[in-house]
Design an enzyme around this catalytic site. Structure first.
Site, PDB file in Angstrom:
ATOM      1  N   MET A   1     -15.195  14.236  65.985  1.00  0.00           N
ATOM      2  CA  MET A   1     -15.871  13.206  65.199  1.00  0.00           C
ATOM      3  C   MET A   1     -14.987  12.793  64.025  1.00  0.00           C
ATOM      4  O   MET A   1     -15.470  12.199  63.051  1.00  0.00           O
ATOM      5  CB  MET A   1     -17.238  13.701  64.725  1.00  0.00           C
ATOM      6  CG  MET A   1     -18.143  14.081  65.915  1.00  0.00           C
ATOM      7  SD  MET A   1     -19.911  13.791  65.650  1.00  0.00           S
ATOM      8  CE  MET A   1     -20.232  14.851  64.245  1.00  0.00           C
TER       9      MET A   1
ATOM     10  N   HIS B   1      -9.277  21.300  64.026  1.00  0.00           N
ATOM     11  CA  HIS B   1      -9.038  20.316  65.098  1.00  0.00           C
ATOM     12  C   HIS B   1      -7.610  20.418  65.620  1.00  0.00           C
ATOM     13  O   HIS B   1      -7.361  20.331  66.827  1.00  0.00           O
ATOM     14  CB  HIS B   1      -9.260  18.889  64.580  1.00  0.00           C
ATOM     15  CG  HIS B   1     -10.661  18.596  64.143  1.00  0.00           C
ATOM     16  ND1 HIS B   1     -11.012  18.481  62.820  1.00  0.00           N
ATOM     17  CD2 HIS B   1     -11.791  18.389  64.853  1.00  0.00           C
ATOM     18  CE1 HIS B   1     -12.312  18.204  62.738  1.00  0.00           C
ATOM     19  NE2 HIS B   1     -12.809  18.149  63.955  1.00  0.00           N
TER      20      HIS B   1
ATOM     21  N   GLY C   1     -14.090  23.912  70.160  1.00  0.00           N
ATOM     22  CA  GLY C   1     -13.961  25.007  69.214  1.00  0.00           C
ATOM     23  C   GLY C   1     -15.118  25.986  69.330  1.00  0.00           C
ATOM     24  O   GLY C   1     -16.267  25.582  69.488  1.00  0.00           O
TER      25      GLY C   1
ATOM     26  N   GLN D   1     -26.635  12.570  68.223  1.00  0.00           N
ATOM     27  CA  GLN D   1     -26.840  13.988  67.950  1.00  0.00           C
ATOM     28  C   GLN D   1     -27.360  14.241  66.530  1.00  0.00           C
ATOM     29  O   GLN D   1     -27.529  15.380  66.137  1.00  0.00           O
ATOM     30  CB  GLN D   1     -25.549  14.786  68.206  1.00  0.00           C
ATOM     31  CG  GLN D   1     -24.446  14.552  67.189  1.00  0.00           C
ATOM     32  CD  GLN D   1     -23.104  15.083  67.688  1.00  0.00           C
ATOM     33  OE1 GLN D   1     -22.622  14.699  68.746  1.00  0.00           O
ATOM     34  NE2 GLN D   1     -22.518  15.990  66.937  1.00  0.00           N
TER      35      GLN D   1
END
Lengths: 317, 317
Positions: A37, A44, A181, A71
């Site tokens: 995002m 990341h 992750g 979400q």
């Protein structure tokens, strides 16, 4: 490649993204995908490093940057979710291994007959099924057991939104490999289960948590912590490490361990959302840590909700 | 090709199916897919004909035969659903255009910890999420608005099961084109919506209803009709044709037209599940037939539930 700067190709269109991916695969490359995002940090970048070496043969790494509205519940922080597109592209270029960045403007069909979805800019808009005259997005993927509990209890639409947008991205990017992750442990397990159950031809890699030097798990939301809140938030990682030590020393009573963590977090000024000890794959709560387990925590420090976890691979018997 | 017999390759394994499909696409063929539950009739063969000419370039047609347990409720006819594998292969070979038949033994992961799923053979087993210790299939695709109403009212798990198994088959077969019969009108629309919302790179073709000489819509379940029931069931197609004539003559009051159909079906000895007049894409009920509409019917004749429909493309104003 190392510190070489290699400007990635920025792709905004679904069809162009798919065509790019098919072309690279036809050239014999494995397409390795890292969905994000944005507002990228070293966590990341570690996913991207994992993607770059995910196959023995040549790999083409694709990173997506898309803040997925579905979400977020209406009460959540979609409108204030941090972003820095120019900085993200700079960081991605500096990795030297990212071939393409997929940045779609929107991924959802909005109903043609309805009102513009909710007030404010599209960044603040929550998807609504009821107002679009029957033509807007209405397909949702539910991973019915894993989406419940842990973060699913306080964020009831979260995993529905995550699973659905990841399926969409998978169908657009058509990767061979995707990296997630383990900091978002439940999310990783939800995606693994979805991939297995729906037969996506994608290998999912779970990548280890990256922490600041002082132990705080990296998160885009950390930027919202005051210096004081940030100091208090260190109680999360400290209590998790301490809990694992306790468990490995032979105390396998989940309740005692959870109580200790709650006490530490609350003592530091945090507000606990949950502390759970669960089996690693099914995320079923464990009364005793007698098989591979993970301790999962969500807690508020100020206005910031943080999640963290620690795996216990070799429990006491 | 015409009446030439060309034995299709029978593939039972998911990975082999995907490899086959990728090989043919690499050779420059469009992969056109026709999912079926077997016991093939001329309706299925018309879908296959449509698949064979679905692309201007060379096409490889794949047909799947799989009776999907997850779309049957425990009270429904999974155990008695008709099958004739040898006959199916013979008919497929006779088309001369089917390159491969995908016949997986089972497509769902059953929980390792649980009981064998329900009593009886796997043909009669209904998927159960609760008894498998947290490791069985649990991912479901919901097309939340379109799955309600019409068949969704009396078959609440049906479209969840259909959407999910079709997504699985799409991810295994990886077709460029897929063909569905418009006899199952709501199913066709559910699949179209799922493909759009989840960004599957697949063109969906809706193929027209094939009828017996006397008007009965072809269905694998017709075999269960007695001669007498079959005669009575002709009231379905007759009442639909008559209703369309009425609408095209200028009576656009849905309720009057529906009442007429119910009366005809009931008079013939059928038990009506529903008669609805809905907009073609959203399946929203229409009080007046003032835009492209479809009249959908489900009714029982004896122990057999039949569905049929008729489109009205050029309504009166």
């Amino acid at each position: 490649m190392g510190a070489a700067v290699h400007e990635p190709e920025v792709i905004r269109d679904k069809a162009a993204m798919r065509a790019w991916s098919r072309r690279l695969r036809a050239e014999g490359k494995a397409v390795a995908f890292v969905p994000t995002m944005g507002f990228l940090h070293d966590g990341h970048l570690s996913l991207i490093s994992a993607a770059a070496v995910a196959s023995a043969g040549p790999v083409a790494v694709v990173v997506s940057i898309y803040v997925n509205p579905s979400q977020f519940a209406p009460t959540e922080d979609l409108a204030t979710y941090p972003s820095d597109f120019a900085g993200d592209i700079r960081k991605l270029a500096a990795t030297g291994v990212v071939a393409a960045v997929f940045c779609p403007p929107d991924l959802y069909v909005r109903g043609s007959a309805g009102q513009p979805p909710a007030a404010g800019a599209s960044r603040g808009a929550v998807l609504c099924l009821e107002e679009d005259g029957g033509h807007g997005h209405e397909t949702w993927i539910r991973v019915e057991r894993l989406e419940k509990g842990l973060c699913g209890s306080s964020r009831p639409v979260f995993f529905r939104g995550v699973a659905t947008v990841v399926a969409k991205l998978f169908n657009i990017v058509e990767p061979d490999i995707a990296v997630f992750g383990k900091k978002d442990y439940q999310q990783w397990r939800v995606i693994c289960r979805m991939v297995r159950d729906l037969d996506f031809a994608i290998e999912i890699i779970g990548s280890e948590i990256v922490r600041e030097a002082d132990g705080l798990a990296m998160s885009s939301r950390n930027v919202h912590l005051s210096r004081e809140e940030r100091e208090k938030a260190l109680s999360i990682s400290r209590s998790l490490v301490s809990a694992r030590t306790t468990a490995l020393k032979g105390n396998n009573h989940s309740q005692q361990i959870k109580d200790q963590i709650v006490q530490t977090l609350t003592g530091a000024g945090g507000q606990v959302d949950y502390v759970e000890i669960v089996e690693q794959e099914s995320l079923t709560p464990l009364e005793r840590i007698d098989r591979p387990a993970v301790i999962c925590v969500a807690a508020w420090f100020g206005k910031v909700r943080l999640v963290d976890n620690i795996e216990i691979q070799t429990p006491s018997s």
